[in-house]
Scaffold this active site. Sequence first.
Site, PDB file in Angstrom:
ATOM      1  N   GLY A 220      -5.413  -2.021   0.951  1.00 53.17           N
ATOM      2  CA  GLY A 220      -4.000  -1.672   1.061  1.00 53.17           C
ATOM      3  C   GLY A 220      -3.116  -2.589   0.234  1.00 53.17           C
ATOM      4  N   ASP A 221      -3.448  -3.879   0.196  1.00 52.64           N
ATOM      5  CA  ASP A 221      -2.672  -4.824  -0.608  1.00 52.64           C
ATOM      6  C   ASP A 221      -2.839  -4.534  -2.097  1.00 52.64           C
ATOM      7  OD1 ASP A 221      -1.805  -6.116   1.691  1.00 52.64           O
ATOM      8  OD2 ASP A 221      -3.438  -7.567   1.657  1.00 52.64           O
TER       9      ASP A 221
ATOM     10  N   GLY B   2     -14.671  -9.480   0.029  1.00 53.70           N
ATOM     11  CA  GLY B   2     -13.560 -10.414   0.002  1.00 53.70           C
ATOM     12  C   GLY B   2     -12.279  -9.729  -0.397  1.00 53.70           C
TER      13      GLY B   2
ATOM     14  N   GLY C 191       1.499 -10.746   1.761  1.00 54.49           N
ATOM     15  CA  GLY C 191       2.415 -11.058   0.676  1.00 54.49           C
ATOM     16  C   GLY C 191       1.723 -11.775  -0.464  1.00 54.49           C
TER      17      GLY C 191
ATOM     18  N   THR D 127      -1.047   6.802   2.863  1.00 57.65           N
ATOM     19  CA  THR D 127      -2.404   6.566   2.365  1.00 57.65           C
ATOM     20  C   THR D 127      -3.410   7.014   3.415  1.00 57.65           C
ATOM     21  OG1 THR D 127      -2.395   4.268   3.166  1.00 57.65           O
ATOM     22  CG2 THR D 127      -1.634   4.668   0.912  1.00 57.65           C
TER      23      THR D 127
END
Length: 291
Positions: A236-237, A272, A26, A204
């Site tokens: 993915g985020d 990162g 989130g 995806t």
Amino acid sequence: MRVPKSPAAGETVSGGVFDPGPGGKGSNQAIGAARLGAEVSLLTAVGDDDFGRSARALWREEGVGAEHVLTTRSPTMVGFILVEPSGENRIAIAPGALDELDAAAVELFHAEIASADVLVVSMEIPEEAVAAALRAGRQAGTRTLLNPAPARPLPADLWPLIDVITPNQTEAPVLLGLGSGHGLGDEELVQALRERTGGAAVLTRGGEGALVAQATGVTTVPPYPAGTVVDTTGAGDSFTAALAVALAEGRDLDQAVRFAAAAGAHTVTIAGVVPALPTRDQLNAWIGTAP
């Protein structure tokens, strides 16, 4: 930790390089969307500890609205990520404070959900909070986007509350309750997901791009050229954040997925998570130099 290889059961692997940094799906998605120019309000939970205070400082710095974030007695969530030389990763998390996010917390967030263009929900939070958020989005008429990670089977009554669902190839069968020998191809999986929601599904596929299923059929979005893959953590985020921003800007779903694919490709070229989330200027420049 960057490791020469992931250890097998009972094996100890030396030679790792440790680098601590902020994370959480989130939070990553909120920061990613804010960097791309969105006005973002975040609902999550942290502990009254150094990690929680660092998270709040980071959200202030990134322009993420965190006024509704809970502070609980449990420790802030932590994740342990092993990254192999290929860039592939393995992640284990201890949810801590996130497990205390409940429907009552979502109730206090209803005004933000109602005023939003897009509501993004990930599944690191308890199912109770996922359900309450999706119901609030549907009641308010806000477009709902579920990033179903970590994946688990969804109750039947939640599927119709989802406008767009974005699993990867591993997550899709789990959501549908299928076993390892299900035998379905990617196009069949994304169609099955779309039929469950009645909205749209985006599958995806990493280096193979994505499939987009809508009522009009299934389209293929080709992979965006990524160059050298350094670390797939956070891709993915980044994809989810960019997809939400593009949809909020009024792009159609196929266009939004192409924009999101570019964001994900940019992210895997940088080590990162938060350092790899692009700003709008960085992403525009990245898109402009693509062959």
